[in-house]
Design an enzyme around this catalytic site. Structure first.
Site, PDB file in Angstrom:
ATOM      1  N   LYS A  54      21.315  40.500  81.461  1.00 15.67           N
ATOM      2  CA  LYS A  54      22.767  40.077  81.233  1.00 15.67           C
ATOM      3  C   LYS A  54      23.411  41.535  80.679  1.00 15.67           C
ATOM      4  O   LYS A  54      24.457  41.608  81.247  1.00 15.67           O
ATOM      5  CB  LYS A  54      22.622  39.000  80.310  1.00 15.67           C
ATOM      6  CG  LYS A  54      22.253  37.711  80.693  1.00 15.67           C
ATOM      7  CD  LYS A  54      22.267  36.528  79.534  1.00 15.67           C
ATOM      8  CE  LYS A  54      21.453  35.112  80.173  1.00 15.67           C
ATOM      9  NZ  LYS A  54      21.351  34.127  79.162  1.00 15.67           N
ATOM     10  N   GLN A  98      22.202  33.573  72.923  1.00 15.91           N
ATOM     11  CA  GLN A  98      20.838  33.325  73.542  1.00 15.91           C
ATOM     12  C   GLN A  98      19.890  32.209  72.745  1.00 15.91           C
ATOM     13  O   GLN A  98      19.729  32.163  71.893  1.00 15.91           O
ATOM     14  CB  GLN A  98      19.708  34.343  73.749  1.00 15.91           C
ATOM     15  CG  GLN A  98      18.492  34.227  74.711  1.00 15.91           C
ATOM     16  CD  GLN A  98      19.108  33.780  76.128  1.00 15.91           C
ATOM     17  OE1 GLN A  98      20.001  34.461  76.743  1.00 15.91           O
ATOM     18  NE2 GLN A  98      18.550  33.061  76.802  1.00 15.91           N
ATOM     19  N   ASP A 121      29.153  30.772  78.083  1.00 14.43           N
ATOM     20  CA  ASP A 121      27.871  29.661  78.374  1.00 14.43           C
ATOM     21  C   ASP A 121      28.197  28.215  78.916  1.00 14.43           C
ATOM     22  O   ASP A 121      27.693  27.615  79.367  1.00 14.43           O
ATOM     23  CB  ASP A 121      26.883  29.559  77.367  1.00 14.43           C
ATOM     24  CG  ASP A 121      25.692  30.490  77.633  1.00 14.43           C
ATOM     25  OD1 ASP A 121      25.408  30.588  78.790  1.00 14.43           O
ATOM     26  OD2 ASP A 121      24.891  30.971  76.639  1.00 14.43           O
TER      27      ASP A 121
END
Ligand code: NAP
Length: 286
Positions: A54, A98, A121
């Site tokens: 990412k 994460q 997200d």
């Protein structure tokens, strides 16, 4: 029948190029670079690989990429304080924590602390609610990436019977909503679903997000169906494989995603797309 491959790697590269081009356009208009903050708590090897990818892609498309690597024993309050700081930071458009977090942390509380306009997200209840209500918002990356991949390949969805295997908050549930919004008729299954193979055999679109290697057997697939494999597993020999028995499913399916090179690259590309969207929306609001 031999299925057409839904090439997520190629579709993701096209999406990266579109995002990069739009960042260049922003800079020409005197606007700032979009900024993404990625927080990793602990040293889970798979998470470290995802986070590394990412961050690298962020830089490649011209974003500001900020990494926060915190030790496993970080307290919940310290993590929430960092989220607060990034919520208030004008250079940051997207905040990604994460998952999974270490056991002593409450992931839902952390997700709810993220400003929904920076929740790239798409896991915050506000963004999940907006998806459920068919309102614009930041949509969860994996299901949204699947939809981009299907649209990009011209796969017809309207009126189709779809089945989603798995009901997690980050994949299964938002996937079923995305399919419903595309005017499919989705069924969502989980570990207590009865007659799962028979249900799969009736579906025109199958999305597997069970987290068990080769769980979906090729002879369950309806001839001509669209098969999307979200699962990612590393075999003992170090290869990546999915939730679907690929070779036998590809003989019956009309379309199929490979693992690797299917859904995974689309998830990361959609994160970039969401971060750009968050930056554009913040600029428009100011
Ligand atoms: P998860 O939270 O573990 O959810 C798994 C789901 O599968 C649960 O809803 C579970 O049902 C269901 N399930 C388990 N056994 C089943 C069975 N025998 N029959 C029917 N359903 C069953 O997993 P997740 O986070 O959604 O991830 C799923 C997979 O996708 C994993 O392999 C993960 O690594 C992968 N993944 C890939 C990407 C990507 O970018 N490609 C992104 C995210 C995740 P219950 O709810 O009843 O327990």
């Amino acid at each position: 029948m031999t299925a057409k491959i839904l090439d997520g790697k190629a579709a993701a590269e096209r999406l990266h190029a579109r995002v990069e081009e739009q960042v260049q356009q922003r800079l020409k208009r005197g606007l700032r670079q979009p900024g993404l903050a990625v927080i990793l708590v602990g040293n889970d090897p798979a998470s470290s690989v995802y986070v590394g990818k990412k961050r690298k892609l962020c830089e490649q498309v011209g974003f500001i990429s900020r990494g926060y690597d915190l030790p496993t024993n970080t307290s919940q309050s310290a993590l929430l304080a960092l989220v607060d700081e990034l919520n208030a930071d004008p250079a940051i458009d997207g905040i990604l924590v994460q998952l999974p977090l270490p056991d002593h942390m409450d992931a839902n509380a952390v997700i709810e602390r993220i400003d929904p306009t920076k929740d790239v997200d798409g896991f915050h209840p506000v963004n999940m609610g907006r998806l459920a209500l068919r309102l614009p918002g930041l949509h969860p990356c994996t299901p949204h990436g699947v939809m981009t991949l299907l649209r990009d390949a011209g796969v017809p969805l309207e009126g189709k019977d779809a089945i989603v295997l798995g009901q997690s908050n980050i994949v299964g549930r938002p996937m079923a909503l995305e399919l419903l919004n595309a005017r499919c008729t989705p069924t969502i299954c989980h570990s207590r679903t009865a007659d799962l193979a028979a249900k799969v055999a009736r579906a025109d679109v199958v999305v597997a997000a069970v987290g068990k290697p080769h769980f979906v057997q090729g002879d369950w697939i309806k001839p001509g169906a669209v098969v999307v494999d979200v699962g990612i597993h590393r075999t003992d020999s170090g290869k990546l494989t999915g939730d679907v028995e690929y070779a036998s499913a590809a003989e019956r399916a009309g379309w199929i995603t490979p693992v690797p090179g299917g859904v995974g690259p689309m998830t990361v590309a959609t994160l970039l797309e969401n971060t750009l969207q968050a930056a554009e929306e913040r600029d428009a609001a100011n």
